[in-house]
Design an enzyme around this catalytic site. Structure first.
Site, short mmCIF file in Angstrom:
data_model
loop_
_atom_site.label_atom_id
_atom_site.label_comp_id
_atom_site.label_asym_id
_atom_site.label_seq_id
_atom_site.Cartn_x
_atom_site.Cartn_y
_atom_site.Cartn_z
N LYS A 143 0.84 -1.21 0.00
CA LYS A 143 0.00 0.00 0.00
C LYS A 143 0.87 1.25 0.00
CE LYS A 143 -1.89 2.82 2.94
NZ LYS A 143 -1.98 4.11 2.20
N GLU A 169 10.29 0.66 10.21
CA GLU A 169 11.24 1.75 9.94
C GLU A 169 10.49 3.04 10.24
OE1 GLU A 169 14.31 1.42 9.02
OE2 GLU A 169 14.52 -0.42 7.85
N CYS A 187 13.45 10.61 6.87
CA CYS A 187 13.48 10.06 8.23
C CYS A 187 14.87 10.18 8.86
CB CYS A 187 13.03 8.62 8.22
SG CYS A 187 13.91 7.64 6.99
N GLU A 243 10.28 15.29 15.70
CA GLU A 243 10.59 15.22 14.28
C GLU A 243 9.74 16.25 13.52
OE1 GLU A 243 9.29 11.74 12.05
OE2 GLU A 243 11.30 11.67 11.17
P1 TAP Z 1 2.32 7.68 8.34
O1 TAP Z 1 1.19 8.57 8.58
O2 TAP Z 1 2.75 6.76 9.41
O3 TAP Z 1 1.96 6.87 7.02
C1 TAP Z 1 2.76 5.84 6.49
C2 TAP Z 1 1.88 4.88 5.74
O4 TAP Z 1 1.01 4.21 6.66
C3 TAP Z 1 0.97 5.53 4.72
O5 TAP Z 1 0.83 4.66 3.62
C4 TAP Z 1 -0.33 5.66 5.50
O6 TAP Z 1 -1.46 5.81 4.69
C5 TAP Z 1 -0.34 4.36 6.26
N1 TAP Z 1 -1.17 4.35 7.44
C6 TAP Z 1 -1.70 5.40 8.13
N2 TAP Z 1 -2.41 4.96 9.19
C7 TAP Z 1 -2.31 3.60 9.19
C8 TAP Z 1 -2.81 2.57 10.03
N3 TAP Z 1 -3.54 2.84 11.11
N4 TAP Z 1 -2.52 1.28 9.74
C9 TAP Z 1 -1.76 0.98 8.66
N5 TAP Z 1 -1.27 1.92 7.82
C10 TAP Z 1 -1.53 3.21 8.08
O7 TAP Z 1 3.63 8.46 7.95
P2 TAP Z 1 3.81 9.52 6.78
O8 TAP Z 1 3.23 10.80 7.22
O9 TAP Z 1 3.34 8.92 5.53
O10 TAP Z 1 5.40 9.58 6.71
C11 TAP Z 1 6.14 10.39 7.56
C12 TAP Z 1 6.80 9.56 8.66
O11 TAP Z 1 7.44 8.40 8.15
C13 TAP Z 1 7.89 10.32 9.35
O12 TAP Z 1 7.74 10.20 10.74
C14 TAP Z 1 9.17 9.66 8.90
O13 TAP Z 1 10.23 9.74 9.79
C15 TAP Z 1 8.74 8.28 8.67
N6 TAP Z 1 9.61 7.64 7.68
C16 TAP Z 1 10.51 6.75 8.12
C17 TAP Z 1 11.37 6.15 7.24
C18 TAP Z 1 12.37 5.17 7.74
S1 TAP Z 1 13.21 4.34 6.67
N7 TAP Z 1 12.58 4.99 9.01
C19 TAP Z 1 11.30 6.44 5.88
C20 TAP Z 1 10.36 7.35 5.46
C21 TAP Z 1 9.50 7.95 6.38
P3 TAP Z 1 -1.92 7.30 4.26
O14 TAP Z 1 -0.87 7.85 3.40
O15 TAP Z 1 -3.17 7.11 3.52
O16 TAP Z 1 -2.10 8.06 5.53
#
Ligand code: TAP
Length: 471
Positions: free
Chosen positions: A177, A251, A285, A382
């Site tokens: 997804k 991650e 991240c 963050e």
């Molecule tokens: P999230 O809101 O956590 O979203 C990540 C993914 O999870 C999206 O596809 C999201 O869908 C989905 N999601 C949301 N709620 C969920 C649930 N209850 N159950 C299962 N999946 C769910 O993060 P973001 O805003 O996309 O990304 C930013 C964060 O990711 C930052 O904190 C960053 O540090 C972290 N990040 C970490 C890494 C590594 S390698 N450690 C790499 C990249 C990003 P939707 O998009 O539809 O909300």
């Protein structure tokens, strides 16, 4: 670049509408223009995708590794051949500068598939699951089954590659997804799977919001969950998976410290600081979002940094001269704005270079805060945006203590001429990745992952195979 007005879900080798017929729009964050309408998968669609992946698992896992490798090599080559289209699509949907998608994201995506293609026929020789008594490999490691993979929007295609390449090389099938705001490159990738002749059901892409991700993670037919995203959602997923026989890797977020000593090559360090926090608008991240600079060179580094920031070009991500593109969504922009405002309220000094931001779209000027203390929210939370918090230190021990004073543990950088100091500090820093005299360098052969609230499990390298194998 032809973007279709609508896209379906990719299930069992075919694009199809969502069972309930629901759709959502995906925007270009630089202009707020609607790029396309994408199917919103619900629990029934997720179930169909998991069933397709289950049916494909037997034949796919039974293929000799060398045969699976051929598909992965083919995918890698097609990614290279179509990288111009993919780079434009990624830049439109995400908002990041074309120079980054062209020179960083796309080459790294292809490299990841090439790298794991090379492992597919060597799994029995990867020294995984060795007997502690004889040191010999006890038996060939086995794939886990169906992998549910949920990825964020900051590196849509690269995160997809980090998830899909090792899973397929090790004989698993996947349901992935993508994030709601950046679904297009994953759907384009689905087309590449077809072009490569990948057997149907081996890769399935279900687009949707967090509820789609939750349905996928909670599906009983899934054997493995791999998640990249925020720590808050990661914790929720860990709770869902607890008590089941699903394997889990997470991650999550980070608050990386970039540590500059007085003996460092300062011009090079300034470039590294800029790359560390303004690459991908800081939506990384492992960003070096906290600059720890030795007190004796604080003024010198800040002056050079401000001069360098004044040269950054902010604007149209499709312009090859652009350094800083758009923020991915209105929600993310609001989050960055709120935290930056908190920095000001709590007493840190805010500075941005003079730059004109476009009238439409989601934009945030490169920003740095000085006079930051460890108690400030901008030093602890963050921000995931182009905002640098500058702190100072006097001794190496103080630098280590400050760098480790965070719930996260994903990345750190050290800038110094002293090799012995680098080696000593690398062991003292609780960070999964420590860069020395460079920052944000990635290589598929190198494992990546976190300590503490940055998650567990490693992606990349030989270690990355373990996340998808029963050893
Ligand atoms: P999230 O809101 O956590 O979203 C990540 C993914 O999870 C999206 O596809 C999201 O869908 C989905 N999601 C949301 N709620 C969920 C649930 N209850 N159950 C299962 N999946 C769910 O993060 P973001 O805003 O996309 O990304 C930013 C964060 O990711 C930052 O904190 C960053 O540090 C972290 N990040 C970490 C890494 C590594 S390698 N450690 C790499 C990249 C990003 P939707 O998009 O539809 O909300």
């Amino acid at each position: 670049m032809d973007i279709a007005p609508s896209y379906g879900l990719f299930i069992d080798g075919e694009f199809r509408e969502a069972a309930a017929g629901k759709v959502f729009k995906t925007l270009a964050p630089a202009t707020e223009e609607v790029l396309s309408e994408v199917a919103q998968a619900d629990a029934d669609d997720v179930d169909a995708a998991v069933r397709a992946a289950r049916a494909a698992f037997g034949p796919w896992s039974a293929l000799p590794g060398a045969e699976r490798a051929k598909y992965l090599f083919r995918i890698a080559r097609i990614v290279q051949e179509r990288s111009r289209e993919l780079a434009v699509l990624e830049t439109l949907d995400n908002g990041k500068p074309i120079r980054e998608t062209r020179d960083a994201d796309l080459p790294l995506v292809a490299a990841h598939f090439f790298y794991y293609a090379g492992w597919a026929d060597k799994l029995a020789h990867a020294a995984l699951g060795r007997s502690p008594v004889t040191g010999a490999s006890e038996e060939a490691p086995r794939p886990l089954g169906v992998a549910a993979q949920v990825i964020p929007w900051n590196f849509p295609l690269m995160m997809l590659a980090w998830k899909i390449a090792p899973a397929l090389a090790t004989g698993n099938t996947v349901v992935l997804k993508p994030a709601e705001t950046t679904p297009l490159s994953a759907l384009f990738f689905a087309d590449i799977c077809r072009q490569a002749g990948l057997p149907r059901g081996v890769v399935n892409i279900v687009t949707g919001d967090g509820s789609t991700g939750a349905a996928l993670v909670g599906h009983p037919g899934v054997d493995k969950v791999a998640f990249t995203g925020s720590t808050a959602v990661g914790k929720e997923i860990a709770r869902t998976v607890a008590g089941t026989d699903k394997r889990l890797t997470l991650e999550l977020g980070g608050k990386g410290a970039n540590i500059v000593f007085e003996d460092a090559p300062l011009d090079q360090a300034v470039e590294g600081i800029v790359n560390g926090i303004f690459f991908n608008q800081g939506q990384v991240c492992c960003a070096g979002s906290r600059l720890l600079v030795q007190e004796s060179v604080h003024e010198e580094v800040l002056d050079a940094l401000k001069r360098r920031l004044a040269t950054l070009r902010v604007g149209d991500p499709l312009d090859k001269n652009t350094d800083v593109g758009a923020i991915n969504s209105a929600e993310q922009l609001a989050r960055i704005t709120e935290l930056a405002d908190a920095g000001e309220r709590e007493g840190a000094a805010r500075w941005s270079p003079a730059c004109e931001l476009p009238g439409e779209g989601y934009w945030f000027a490169p920003t740095l805060f000085t006079g930051v203390t460890q108690a400030h929210r901008i030093a602890r939370e963050e921000i995931f945006g182009p905002v640098l918090s500058v702190l100072t230190f006097r001794t190496p021990d103080e630098a280590v203590a400050k760098a480790n004073n965070t719930p996260y543990g994903l990345s750190a950088g050290i800038w110094t001429e002293k090799g012995s100091r680098i080696l000593k500090m690398a062991n003292q820093l609780r960070a999964g990745v420590v860069w020395a005299n460079t920052f944000n360098k990635f290589d598929p052969a190198s494992p990546f992952g976190g300590y503490k609230e940055s998650g567990f499990g490693r992606e990349g390298g030989r270690h990355g195979l373990e996340a998808y194998l029963d050893v």
